[in-house]
Motif scaffolding. Sequence first.
Motif, PDB file in Angstrom:
ATOM      1  N   THR A   1      49.689  14.057  -4.026  1.00  0.00           N
ATOM      2  CA  THR A   1      49.632  12.529  -3.731  1.00  0.00           C
ATOM      3  C   THR A   1      51.036  12.239  -2.614  1.00  0.00           C
ATOM      4  OG1 THR A   1      49.075  12.203  -6.068  1.00  0.00           O
ATOM      5  CG2 THR A   1      50.145  10.424  -4.753  1.00  0.00           C
TER       6      THR A   1
ATOM      7  N   MET B   1      45.062   9.755 -13.702  1.00  0.00           N
ATOM      8  CA  MET B   1      45.520   9.859 -12.681  1.00  0.00           C
ATOM      9  C   MET B   1      47.040   9.159 -12.520  1.00  0.00           C
ATOM     10  SD  MET B   1      42.788   8.681  -9.580  1.00  0.00           S
ATOM     11  CE  MET B   1      44.207   8.222  -8.306  1.00  0.00           C
TER      12      MET B   1
ATOM     13  N   LYS C   1      50.816   7.953 -14.549  1.00  0.00           N
ATOM     14  CA  LYS C   1      51.724   8.571 -15.024  1.00  0.00           C
ATOM     15  C   LYS C   1      51.940   8.157 -16.436  1.00  0.00           C
ATOM     16  CE  LYS C   1      54.937   8.033 -12.009  1.00  0.00           C
ATOM     17  NZ  LYS C   1      56.365   8.184 -11.405  1.00  0.00           N
ATOM     18  N   THR C   2      52.296   8.987 -17.327  1.00  0.00           N
ATOM     19  CA  THR C   2      52.184   8.651 -18.837  1.00  0.00           C
ATOM     20  C   THR C   2      53.061   7.136 -19.182  1.00  0.00           C
ATOM     21  OG1 THR C   2      54.226   9.885 -19.024  1.00  0.00           O
ATOM     22  CG2 THR C   2      52.257  10.631 -19.644  1.00  0.00           C
TER      23      THR C   2
ATOM     24  N   SER D   1      47.728   3.346 -18.519  1.00  0.00           N
ATOM     25  CA  SER D   1      48.531   4.488 -18.698  1.00  0.00           C
ATOM     26  C   SER D   1      47.745   6.014 -19.102  1.00  0.00           C
ATOM     27  CB  SER D   1      49.899   4.388 -19.658  1.00  0.00           C
ATOM     28  OG  SER D   1      49.384   3.935 -20.639  1.00  0.00           O
TER      29      SER D   1
ATOM     30  N   ILE E   1      51.330   7.090  -9.601  1.00  0.00           N
ATOM     31  CA  ILE E   1      50.222   8.158  -9.544  1.00  0.00           C
ATOM     32  C   ILE E   1      51.005   9.275  -9.788  1.00  0.00           C
ATOM     33  CG2 ILE E   1      48.365   9.154  -8.410  1.00  0.00           C
ATOM     34  CD1 ILE E   1      47.703   6.582  -7.179  1.00  0.00           C
ATOM     35  N   ARG E   2      50.291  10.292 -10.553  1.00  0.00           N
ATOM     36  CA  ARG E   2      51.078  11.428 -10.654  1.00  0.00           C
ATOM     37  C   ARG E   2      50.985  12.217  -9.519  1.00  0.00           C
ATOM     38  NH1 ARG E   2      50.439  13.168 -16.103  1.00  0.00           N
ATOM     39  NH2 ARG E   2      49.062  11.920 -17.426  1.00  0.00           N
ATOM     40  N   MET E   3      52.141  13.418  -9.423  1.00  0.00           N
ATOM     41  CA  MET E   3      52.300  14.000  -8.301  1.00  0.00           C
ATOM     42  C   MET E   3      51.206  14.946  -7.652  1.00  0.00           C
ATOM     43  SD  MET E   3      55.597  13.934  -7.355  1.00  0.00           S
ATOM     44  CE  MET E   3      55.905  15.317  -6.437  1.00  0.00           C
ATOM     45  N   THR E   4      50.128  15.244  -8.687  1.00  0.00           N
ATOM     46  CA  THR E   4      49.005  15.956  -8.217  1.00  0.00           C
ATOM     47  C   THR E   4      47.975  15.576  -8.952  1.00  0.00           C
ATOM     48  OG1 THR E   4      50.584  18.072  -7.926  1.00  0.00           O
ATOM     49  CG2 THR E   4      48.041  18.449  -8.062  1.00  0.00           C
ATOM     50  N   VAL E   5      47.041  15.171  -8.039  1.00  0.00           N
ATOM     51  CA  VAL E   5      45.715  14.459  -8.468  1.00  0.00           C
ATOM     52  C   VAL E   5      44.508  15.684  -8.631  1.00  0.00           C
ATOM     53  CG1 VAL E   5      44.012  12.825  -8.445  1.00  0.00           C
ATOM     54  CG2 VAL E   5      46.329  12.109  -8.379  1.00  0.00           C
TER      55      VAL E   5
END
Length: 433
Positions: free
Chosen positions: A343, A168, A170-171, A164, A176-180
């Motif tokens: 993403t 890249m 999410k916490t 985590s 994966i995060r919305m924006t990389v």
Amino acid sequence: MNNVSTGERLKEKRKSSWIADNIVTLIFVAFTVFGFIVSDGITMNYFLTELSSRFFRNAFLVLSLIIPVVAGLGLNFGIVVGAMAGQIAIAIVRYFNMGGISGIALTFLLALPISALFGYFTGILYNKTRGQEMIASLMVGYFADGLYQFLFLFVIGVIIKVPSTHPMIKTDGVGIRMTVDLVPVEEGGLKYALDRIWEVPFMWAVMIVAAAVLAIQIFKLVKNKKNLSFDDKQRKMTTLNSLICLVLIAISIHAIATKSSLMLVKKVPVVIGVFIVALCIFNEAILKTKLGQDFRSVGQSQQIAEVSGIDVDRTRIIATILSTVLAAWGQIMYLQNMGTLNTYGAHKQIGMFSVASLLVGGASTENANVRHALLGTILFNSMFIMSPEIGLTLFGNALLGEYFRTFMAYGVIGLALGLHVWRSNKKGKETLN
């Protein structure tokens, strides 16, 4: 008198037919000219900078649509599947913190088998939905998007364990995060990995390209000097192209010599330009091979092609695989220029806008070539640049121009499909008569 009137009628018929065939292109040319007339906020430098960036970002994707059209598959909205394959490859490379030229090369390499596999299954689907390929390509895009989101939202983190703490991820460690951020190439990332290899001033690039095209046109005139099949229309078009090239060369030389404001236009990424030229040559060259002739034969008549001994299903699958692989590579070029990976949304409009660009250039569901793709990319992106300014100038709200972009994209596709049905019905009536 009868001969004269018959000749005039034929001329009028050809003229009206030419206008009908190029109505979409003419609308976009008129829209761009109108934008320059009514907008005070658009300078030539700004326009050329934006157009150059958008052209080199999108042209490869639009060119990836040509082979399916030639092979009779119509407008392949399914290139969105290839775009997803490219994004999967980018996510893998960025997860392992690889970048630079080696990183982008690995991204292309990883995208190849993934997109080829996706293209193979898509081609099988097209063979099961003969005559409805365009609808099938839209549906396969939506279906693939669901699987893609399942992979990046659930599989990564739940089935494939990932830390985590990775930037890249999410916490909560799932998805994966919305924006990389692709990270600038100078810092070991993929952002501008191809663009920054070699850049040249815009006007120098215009002069070099115009000189190369001029040389090709002169060679064509000399080669076909005594060729009877090279008719007056082709000769006039070649001469016109030569004159346009001469004008562009003259403007470029003047701008370079006087160091005019045109020299401030953003530099051109040479490597991306080489990729685009290479794909143009590939598209033209492959159609002269046995496989290319099979594409044409299948596109003209599947029944006749099958009687001639061509494996129609296999040929259509190969065309789909080629288009999907090229789309994956095109998406990688697009995203390295953007610098960030959206993403879950970067791929969604790729098919729609690429198809619209091809149609704007004068292509149809049955005919497409390199000229259509390049001209369409220029005109469609010109509309994208002009729309907010026209909306702001005429209505005091730039947001109206943003809505107009989407309206034009869908409108162009609808108009092209409507014209296709109209032409088909007209041909059917002429055949019956």
